[in-house]
Design a protein around this motif. Structure first.
Motif, PDB file in Angstrom:
ATOM      1  N   SER A   2       7.870 -10.440 -14.835  1.00 63.56           N
ATOM      2  CA  SER A   2       7.529 -11.326 -13.729  1.00 63.56           C
ATOM      3  C   SER A   2       8.771 -12.003 -13.179  1.00 63.56           C
ATOM      4  CB  SER A   2       6.510 -12.363 -14.188  1.00 63.56           C
ATOM      5  OG  SER A   2       7.102 -13.211 -15.136  1.00 63.56           O
ATOM      6  N   GLU A   3       8.673 -12.360 -11.920  1.00 65.94           N
ATOM      7  CA  GLU A   3       9.781 -13.043 -11.261  1.00 65.94           C
ATOM      8  C   GLU A   3       9.758 -14.521 -11.636  1.00 65.94           C
ATOM      9  OE1 GLU A   3      10.903 -13.944  -6.699  1.00 65.94           O
ATOM     10  OE2 GLU A   3      10.348 -11.881  -7.172  1.00 65.94           O
ATOM     11  N   THR A   4      10.908 -15.090 -11.874  1.00 67.19           N
ATOM     12  CA  THR A   4      11.004 -16.502 -12.220  1.00 67.19           C
ATOM     13  C   THR A   4      10.893 -17.321 -10.942  1.00 67.19           C
ATOM     14  OG1 THR A   4      12.444 -15.960 -14.056  1.00 67.19           O
ATOM     15  CG2 THR A   4      12.436 -18.235 -13.348  1.00 67.19           C
ATOM     16  N   THR A   5      10.002 -18.279 -10.970  1.00 66.64           N
ATOM     17  CA  THR A   5       9.823 -19.131  -9.796  1.00 66.64           C
ATOM     18  C   THR A   5      10.713 -20.364  -9.914  1.00 66.64           C
ATOM     19  OG1 THR A   5       8.074 -20.483 -10.763  1.00 66.64           O
ATOM     20  CG2 THR A   5       7.393 -18.427  -9.683  1.00 66.64           C
ATOM     21  N   THR A   6      10.852 -21.042  -8.789  1.00 62.46           N
ATOM     22  CA  THR A   6      11.629 -22.282  -8.778  1.00 62.46           C
ATOM     23  C   THR A   6      11.038 -23.283  -9.759  1.00 62.46           C
ATOM     24  OG1 THR A   6      12.285 -21.906  -6.502  1.00 62.46           O
ATOM     25  CG2 THR A   6      12.494 -24.158  -7.337  1.00 62.46           C
ATOM     26  N   ASP A   7       9.724 -23.340  -9.809  1.00 64.59           N
ATOM     27  CA  ASP A   7       9.074 -24.272 -10.735  1.00 64.59           C
ATOM     28  C   ASP A   7       9.408 -23.920 -12.188  1.00 64.59           C
ATOM     29  OD1 ASP A   7       7.990 -25.792  -8.728  1.00 64.59           O
ATOM     30  OD2 ASP A   7       6.005 -24.866  -8.833  1.00 64.59           O
ATOM     31  N   ASP A   8       9.456 -22.613 -12.499  1.00 63.57           N
ATOM     32  CA  ASP A   8       9.813 -22.186 -13.854  1.00 63.57           C
ATOM     33  C   ASP A   8      11.241 -22.605 -14.200  1.00 63.57           C
ATOM     34  OD1 ASP A   8       7.347 -21.001 -14.339  1.00 63.57           O
ATOM     35  OD2 ASP A   8       8.020 -19.013 -13.686  1.00 63.57           O
ATOM     36  N   LEU A   9      12.136 -22.477 -13.223  1.00 63.33           N
ATOM     37  CA  LEU A   9      13.534 -22.830 -13.457  1.00 63.33           C
ATOM     38  C   LEU A   9      13.703 -24.313 -13.766  1.00 63.33           C
ATOM     39  CD1 LEU A   9      15.346 -20.769 -10.683  1.00 63.33           C
ATOM     40  CD2 LEU A   9      15.383 -20.360 -13.155  1.00 63.33           C
ATOM     41  N   LEU A  10      12.784 -25.120 -13.266  1.00 55.62           N
ATOM     42  CA  LEU A  10      12.897 -26.562 -13.467  1.00 55.62           C
ATOM     43  C   LEU A  10      12.026 -27.084 -14.599  1.00 55.62           C
ATOM     44  CD1 LEU A  10      13.118 -27.823  -9.773  1.00 55.62           C
ATOM     45  CD2 LEU A  10      14.954 -27.615 -11.462  1.00 55.62           C
ATOM     46  N   ARG A  11      11.422 -26.196 -15.369  1.00 59.87           N
ATOM     47  CA  ARG A  11      10.641 -26.644 -16.525  1.00 59.87           C
ATOM     48  C   ARG A  11      11.598 -27.107 -17.622  1.00 59.87           C
ATOM     49  NH1 ARG A  11       5.594 -25.857 -17.604  1.00 59.87           N
ATOM     50  NH2 ARG A  11       6.018 -25.401 -19.787  1.00 59.87           N
ATOM     51  N   LEU A  12      11.296 -28.223 -18.245  1.00 62.67           N
ATOM     52  CA  LEU A  12      12.135 -28.777 -19.311  1.00 62.67           C
ATOM     53  C   LEU A  12      12.371 -27.753 -20.414  1.00 62.67           C
ATOM     54  CD1 LEU A  12      13.597 -31.205 -20.565  1.00 62.67           C
ATOM     55  CD2 LEU A  12      11.397 -31.900 -21.536  1.00 62.67           C
ATOM     56  N   ASP A  13      11.318 -27.063 -20.826  1.00 69.43           N
ATOM     57  CA  ASP A  13      11.442 -26.089 -21.913  1.00 69.43           C
ATOM     58  C   ASP A  13      12.345 -24.908 -21.576  1.00 69.43           C
ATOM     59  OD1 ASP A  13       9.797 -27.641 -23.442  1.00 69.43           O
ATOM     60  OD2 ASP A  13       8.012 -26.385 -23.175  1.00 69.43           O
ATOM     61  N   ASN A  14      12.633 -24.691 -20.304  1.00 72.47           N
ATOM     62  CA  ASN A  14      13.490 -23.579 -19.886  1.00 72.47           C
ATOM     63  C   ASN A  14      14.953 -23.983 -19.727  1.00 72.47           C
ATOM     64  OD1 ASN A  14      11.367 -21.788 -19.877  1.00 72.47           O
ATOM     65  ND2 ASN A  14      10.918 -22.063 -17.703  1.00 72.47           N
ATOM     66  N   GLN A  15      15.274 -25.230 -20.019  1.00 71.25           N
ATOM     67  CA  GLN A  15      16.634 -25.726 -19.801  1.00 71.25           C
ATOM     68  C   GLN A  15      17.526 -25.466 -21.019  1.00 71.25           C
ATOM     69  OE1 GLN A  15      17.349 -26.824 -16.646  1.00 71.25           O
ATOM     70  NE2 GLN A  15      15.227 -26.128 -16.454  1.00 71.25           N
ATOM     71  N   LEU A  16      18.648 -24.821 -20.775  1.00 69.28           N
ATOM     72  CA  LEU A  16      19.632 -24.580 -21.832  1.00 69.28           C
ATOM     73  C   LEU A  16      20.131 -25.903 -22.395  1.00 69.28           C
ATOM     74  CD1 LEU A  16      21.514 -22.719 -23.446  1.00 69.28           C
ATOM     75  CD2 LEU A  16      23.085 -22.779 -21.497  1.00 69.28           C
TER      76      LEU A  16
END
Length: 147
Positions: A2-16
């Motif tokens: 699936s394509e990563t959405t802007t909302d996914d990029l800004l999820r806390l759990d997705n932050q390095l």
């Protein structure tokens, strides 16, 4: 895939950055009860590791080995000195420079600290190769950051 959405990029759990900060806090928490019987905090343990590798060494060299500024390392050194683990003395090569050297008590502490890595791995439930893989990935990451 699936394509990563802007909302996914800004999820806390997705932050390095969040994963790294959380991991760092948790690792320090794992070390704390292991280091307490040695009378060391985690930063003091790192400084002692550097000094067990090479002693004496200048404050600047020690700070560089610890990836910190000398002004940040200085209070750490003062505390280790107050605890009788190190001493500051004039360099034999250059009188203007203060060298940090292990005392006999600091040298002796190494024998008590030799089991710290095994205890940490046991608490984490990780093998040596697993720890090496995480360390190597983090080292690559740290080396890739150009400040």
């Amino acid at each position: 895939m699936s394509e990563t959405t802007t909302d996914d990029l800004l999820r806390l759990d997705n932050q390095l950055c969040f994963a790294l900060v959380t991991a760092a806090r948790n690792v320090v928490a794992v070390y704390r009860p292991i280091l307490e019987p040695l009378g060391l905090t985690h930063p003091q343990y790192l400084a002692m590791l550097a000094l067990w590798e090479e002693s004496p060494r200048s404050l600047g060299d020690l700070a560089a080995a610890l990836a910190m500024e000398p002004a940040t390392a200085s209070p750490l050194v003062k505390r280790l000195e107050a605890d009788g683990l190190i001493e500051r003395r004039r360099s034999s090569a250059d009188e203007r420079r203060l060298d940090i050297a292990l005392t006999p008590k600091g040298v002796a502490l190494r024998a008590k600290a030799v089991d710290v890595p095994r205890q940490v791995m046991a608490r984490l439930g990780m093998t040596v190769p697993e720890v090496e893989a995480v360390r190597d990935a983090l080292t690559r990451f740290a080396g890739a950051v150009d400040l």
